[in-house]
Design an enzyme around this catalytic site. Structure first.
Site, mmCIF file in Angstrom:
data_model
loop_
_atom_site.group_PDB
_atom_site.id
_atom_site.type_symbol
_atom_site.label_atom_id
_atom_site.label_comp_id
_atom_site.label_asym_id
_atom_site.label_seq_id
_atom_site.Cartn_x
_atom_site.Cartn_y
_atom_site.Cartn_z
ATOM 1 N N LYS A 178 111.635 7.276 33.699
ATOM 2 C CA LYS A 178 111.670 5.992 33.190
ATOM 3 C C LYS A 178 112.153 6.297 31.544
ATOM 4 C CE LYS A 178 107.143 4.640 31.260
ATOM 5 N NZ LYS A 178 107.546 4.282 29.721
ATOM 6 N N HIS A 208 104.780 7.681 36.432
ATOM 7 C CA HIS A 208 103.301 8.533 36.607
ATOM 8 C C HIS A 208 102.462 7.940 37.009
ATOM 9 C CE1 HIS A 208 103.014 7.594 32.399
ATOM 10 N NE2 HIS A 208 101.709 7.936 32.632
ATOM 11 N N LYS A 212 98.724 8.488 40.109
ATOM 12 C CA LYS A 212 97.288 8.441 39.606
ATOM 13 C C LYS A 212 96.491 8.291 41.050
ATOM 14 C CE LYS A 212 97.580 7.844 34.781
ATOM 15 N NZ LYS A 212 97.061 9.134 34.504
ATOM 16 N N GLU A 246 96.004 1.689 24.380
ATOM 17 C CA GLU A 246 96.073 3.069 23.987
ATOM 18 C C GLU A 246 95.261 2.940 22.375
ATOM 19 O OE1 GLU A 246 99.714 5.287 25.208
ATOM 20 O OE2 GLU A 246 100.415 3.331 24.961
ATOM 21 N N HIS A 270 105.006 0.142 34.393
ATOM 22 C CA HIS A 270 103.411 0.425 34.833
ATOM 23 C C HIS A 270 102.659 -0.948 35.036
ATOM 24 C CE1 HIS A 270 104.034 4.230 33.213
ATOM 25 N NE2 HIS A 270 103.702 4.209 32.155
ATOM 26 N N LYS A 368 99.228 -0.498 21.242
ATOM 27 C CA LYS A 368 98.856 0.614 20.670
ATOM 28 C C LYS A 368 97.845 0.402 19.524
ATOM 29 C CE LYS A 368 102.403 3.555 22.108
ATOM 30 N NZ LYS A 368 102.156 4.486 22.780
#
Length: 517
Positions: A178, A208, A212, A246, A270, A368
């Site tokens: 991506k 990714h 998971k 995050e 995601h 963030k």
């Protein structure tokens, strides 16, 4: 004393075992991987260590080979040293000299630029040599860990050099990181370019998050347990919150991040993938087409609310404290444009127009410099229709919830009411917790281990098709367009908090509040 041999891979200790026969590990057949972008952080911190970990687990064939391609004047041994440094710094399994030596024998490096025809001719010769000398069998995967602007060039070079064309009985696959475009139009152009060179079933789009363990466990949780599926609908679910928070800033990614923002970087891929897995119907089988079909139905049924000002929010972090560390605001980060309106926080409310989810809002948020690092899906249940207790007995009782923790403490938490010990009737929220690290002795593989192995095995259930990518952009594009047309700048929020006040107001309008992870 001789060096200790690596422990044999057994079904009991191998988390990547064959799902059809638990006695057998899922070992890739003869093949190689050609990696473009080997000088980047992703290759160094994730891809190279994952390949070593797979080898250390005994899941790569004896002749597996890794070819690096970059604009560096390296010899094969220079490339091997780069890989070794990455492995020693970031691999999850112990460094075993004998495993390393066997793996490093298959390392090759081809210097050149992405638009250099002669370099791709050298690459083709290198691949042919590997087939003869290492027994890679004509099977080769091309990993494009490069900026999307170069996808077309590299694919064109692979086609012109014959590298994309397999001989009968062999395969050639391409792996794309991506972002898959920056809007619907660019995603469609990118898909057309790649599919002109590789057939659809040979294209692996890496997200990714889908590698998971906990993400995959969503399907097991829902469809292998009778206790969850009967309540997984609008009769019992009040709303769903999907969060990826995050606690870090943008680091050294200003050049990329300032042109993308939180919504494109996280929500488009995601969070919408997590929404699809949460809301999808049961597939007829755990096969690539069956799972993808159900996910695409969900994404096609997602609807935005008419008032985007009231149902979306974007924010930008300012100077504040992250724990005991004083951190700069986004506009003070190196490389960020002066007065940038790029959002570092994005939240949105959507509906899934299906019979199962009619009237249930899904709230998505990412940011963030938030309070902590956490990714979770919280399915918030409706309150009991009747409580035979006094108000004082239940004043500390909240909503029942099923919370799927994707990271960092992978597991599932169920929140429900229970009587407090004592002579009086008092009901309070309690939690029942399942953690992967506690319940299973085998460690979860890193996401890239699973995804790279699936590429080499040709097993695509965890990889989105281009239809999923385009449907996700159809959802997000109107929001991005609305924000860009608006004169309103992103709402400020102090670093270390949980986002702007406007995001809390988005929930309060509905009589709800964000869950505090």
């Amino acid at each position: 004393m001789s060096e200790q041999s690596p422990a044999p891979v057994t079904a009991e200790h191998n988390p990547l075992r064959d799902p059809h026969d638990k006695r057998l590990p899922r070992i890739a057949g003869p093949c190689s991987m050609v990696m473009f972008g080997v000088t980047g952080d992703l290759a160094r911190k994730k891809l190279m260590p994952a390949i070593y970990d797979l080898a250390n687990r005994g899941l790569l064939p004896p002749g597996f080979s890794l070819v690096g391609f970059a604009r560096r004047e390296w010899a094969d041994q220079d490339f091997a040293q780069v890989v070794e440094d990455a492995v020693r710094a970031h691999a999850r399994t112990p460094f075993r000299p004998e495993v390393w030596r066997a793996l490093a024998e298959g390392f090759r490096f081809v210097p050149g630029a992405f638009d250099d025809e002669a370099a791709f001719a050298d690459l083709a010769r290198t691949v042919e040599e590997l087939d003869r000398e290492r027994g890679t069998g004509g099977n080769h995967a091309f990993y494009l860990s490069i900026p999307p602007d170069w996808f077309a060039t590299v694919c064109s070079q692979l086609q012109a050099s014959g590298l994309s064309d397999p001989q009968p009985g062999t395969w050639r696959r391409v792996v794309i990181e991506k972002p898959f475009g920056h809007d619907l139009e660019s995603a469609q152009e990118l898909n057309q370019i790649v599919e002109e060179v590789f057939p659809a079933d040979s294209i692996f789009r890496i997200d990714h998050y889908l590698g998971k363990e906990t993400v995959q466990n969503i399907l097991a949780l829902r469809f292998a347990n009778q206790m969850f599926e009967p309540i997984w609908n609008s009769h019992y679910v009040d709303h769903v919150q999907i969060t990826m928070a995050e606690d870090i800033g943008i680091g050294g990614r200003a050049g990329y991040y300032d042109t993308v923002g939180a919504a494109r970087d996280v929500i488009q891929n995601h969070l919408l993938q997590l929404l699809a897995l949460t809301a999808m119907e049961a597939p007829i089988a755990f096969t690539a087409d069956a799972v993808r079909n159900e996910k695409e139905k969900v994404l096609a049924s997602v609807r935005l609310f008419d008032d985007l000002d009231a149902s979306t929010c974007r924010g930008q972090y300012t100077t504040g404290w992250q724990g005991d560390q004083h951190v700069e605001g986004y506009l003070q980060e190196d490389g960020v444009r002066k007065g940038s309106a790029t959002e570092t926080y994005a939240a949105m409310k959507v509906e899934v127009h299906t019979r199962r989810w009619a009237g249930v809002p899904f709230y998505l948020r990412t940011g963030k410099r938030l309070g902590k690092r956490v990714t979770e899906i919280a399915v918030m249940l409706k309150r009991a229709p009747h409580l035979p207790f006094t108000d004082t007995a239940t004043e500390e009782l909240g909503q029942n919830a099923v919370v799927i923790r994707v990271q960092p403490d992978e597991g599932v938490t169920m929140r429900f009411g229970s009587k407090v010990p004592g002579s009086q009737m008092e009901v309070r929220d309690v939690s029942m917790d399942f953690g992967y690290g506690v319940s299973f002795t085998e460690s979860s593989p890193e996401a890239y281990e699973r995804l790279i192995l699936d590429v080499l095995l040709g097993e695509p259930p965890l990889f989105p098709r281009h239809e999923e990518v385009e449907l996700s952009w159809r959802i997000l594009d109107p929001i991005i367009d609305h924000w860009e047309r608006s004169d309103m700048l992103p709402h400020d929020y102090v670093a270390g908090t949980w986002g702007p006040d406007a995001a809390d107001e988005l929930m309060r309008r509905d009589g709800r509040e964000w869950r505090l992870p």
